[in-house]
Design a protein around this motif. Structure first.
Motif, PDB file in Angstrom:
ATOM      1  N   ILE A 175       1.009  -1.235   0.066  1.00 53.90           N
ATOM      2  CA  ILE A 175      -0.060   0.039   0.163  1.00 53.90           C
ATOM      3  C   ILE A 175       1.019   1.349   0.233  1.00 53.90           C
ATOM      4  O   ILE A 175       0.611   2.207  -0.812  1.00 53.90           O
ATOM      5  N   ARG A 176       1.823   1.236   0.785  1.00 50.21           N
ATOM      6  CA  ARG A 176       2.857   2.556   0.834  1.00 50.21           C
ATOM      7  C   ARG A 176       3.305   2.671  -0.534  1.00 50.21           C
ATOM      8  O   ARG A 176       3.620   3.607  -1.261  1.00 50.21           O
ATOM      9  N   ALA A 177       3.886   1.599  -1.120  1.00 50.12           N
ATOM     10  CA  ALA A 177       4.383   1.560  -2.763  1.00 50.12           C
ATOM     11  C   ALA A 177       3.163   2.295  -3.548  1.00 50.12           C
ATOM     12  O   ALA A 177       3.500   2.889  -4.468  1.00 50.12           O
ATOM     13  N   ALA A 208       2.814   5.817  -3.020  1.00 50.02           N
ATOM     14  CA  ALA A 208       3.967   6.729  -3.680  1.00 50.02           C
ATOM     15  C   ALA A 208       4.085   6.657  -5.184  1.00 50.02           C
ATOM     16  O   ALA A 208       4.553   7.560  -5.837  1.00 50.02           O
ATOM     17  N   GLY A 209       3.236   5.785  -5.736  1.00 48.71           N
ATOM     18  CA  GLY A 209       3.117   5.406  -7.098  1.00 48.71           C
ATOM     19  C   GLY A 209       1.938   6.053  -7.830  1.00 48.71           C
ATOM     20  O   GLY A 209       1.690   7.430  -7.769  1.00 48.71           O
ATOM     21  N   ARG A 210       1.392   5.237  -8.275  1.00 49.39           N
ATOM     22  CA  ARG A 210       0.010   5.665  -9.111  1.00 49.39           C
ATOM     23  C   ARG A 210      -1.145   6.255  -8.222  1.00 49.39           C
ATOM     24  O   ARG A 210      -2.007   6.899  -8.980  1.00 49.39           O
ATOM     25  N   PHE A 211      -1.032   6.060  -7.027  1.00 50.68           N
ATOM     26  CA  PHE A 211      -2.043   6.950  -6.272  1.00 50.68           C
ATOM     27  C   PHE A 211      -1.781   8.178  -5.762  1.00 50.68           C
ATOM     28  O   PHE A 211      -2.319   8.867  -4.968  1.00 50.68           O
ATOM     29  N   ALA A 212      -0.395   8.437  -6.097  1.00 45.14           N
ATOM     30  CA  ALA A 212       0.086   9.816  -5.338  1.00 45.14           C
ATOM     31  C   ALA A 212      -0.573  11.315  -5.576  1.00 45.14           C
ATOM     32  O   ALA A 212      -0.883  11.824  -4.685  1.00 45.14           O
ATOM     33  N   GLU A 213      -0.910  11.268  -6.768  1.00 46.76           N
ATOM     34  CA  GLU A 213      -1.565  12.507  -7.323  1.00 46.76           C
ATOM     35  C   GLU A 213      -3.178  12.550  -6.415  1.00 46.76           C
ATOM     36  O   GLU A 213      -3.291  13.559  -5.778  1.00 46.76           O
ATOM     37  N   PRO A 214      -3.968  11.566  -6.719  1.00 49.00           N
ATOM     38  CA  PRO A 214      -5.175  11.639  -6.089  1.00 49.00           C
ATOM     39  C   PRO A 214      -5.059  11.530  -4.642  1.00 49.00           C
ATOM     40  O   PRO A 214      -6.137  12.473  -3.764  1.00 49.00           O
ATOM     41  N   LEU A 215      -3.919  11.187  -3.866  1.00 50.57           N
ATOM     42  CA  LEU A 215      -3.877  11.145  -2.460  1.00 50.57           C
ATOM     43  C   LEU A 215      -3.504  12.561  -2.027  1.00 50.57           C
ATOM     44  O   LEU A 215      -4.106  13.014  -1.142  1.00 50.57           O
TER      45      LEU A 215
END
Length: 173
Positions: free
Chosen positions: A100-102, A105-112
């Motif tokens: 989940i951390r990865a 930091a990856g594909r969910f970074a912008e929506p996060l």
């Protein structure tokens, strides 16, 4: 009536219903809600740790070869696959949290960064084990929205007792 085909189950489906209600309350019509929910169809992932893969193998959800690969599964829209092997549920939880951390930091970074990601938890374990899993996720990911559910019998019969899951879901704009 519109049918939303976003390929989600369990807690990911629960968050979809909450998103639909939020969009409705914001004034979107049914066709717009359907379009927005389906637009984030692929913006979801789930990791599941099971005590045994026997239920999934017997039910035809995974092959014998997949059952030998690991006890951690990865679910994306419409696809269930082996992820890794971990000995014991504590190690499996560690691996899921790392995954989940990865993802964050990856594909969910912008929506996060936009505040559009919900952390999902699900369990077919005891209430005590489920509460401990929720507490661990809250400690590991402070400040994130967490939605947690007991898995339905329809899902639990496939993964068996003692399963734990964690995932991410992006809410539509």
């Amino acid at each position: 009536v519109f049918v939303v085909d976003n390929g989600r189950v369990a807690t990911a489906l629960h968050v979809t219903v909450l998103d639909a209600l939020r969009l409705r309350d914001a004034g979107d019509d049914a066709a717009t809600i359907k379009r927005k929910l389906e637009a984030v169809r692929e913006d979801m992932c789930i990791y599941v740790a099971v005590e045994t893969l026997e239920h999934l193998k017997r039910g035809g959800r995974i092959s014998t070869a997949t059952a030998l690969i690991g006890t951690l599964l990865h679910f994306t829209t419409g696809t269930l696959s082996a992820y890794k092997k971990a000995r014991g549920m504590n190690r499996a939880q560690d691996v899921m949290i790392e995954a989940i951390r990865a993802e964050l930091a990856g594909r969910f970074a912008e929506p996060l960064a936009q505040g559009r990601v919900t952390l999902l938890a699900a369990s077919s374990a005891s209430p005590e084990a489920t509460a401990a899993w929720e507490a661990r996720l809250k400690a590991e990911f402070p400040g994130m929205k967490l939605l947690s559910d007991q898995l339905s019998l329809g899902v639990s019969c496939h993964i068996g007792e003692g399963g734990m899951g964690v995932g991410l879901s992006v809410s539509p704009e």
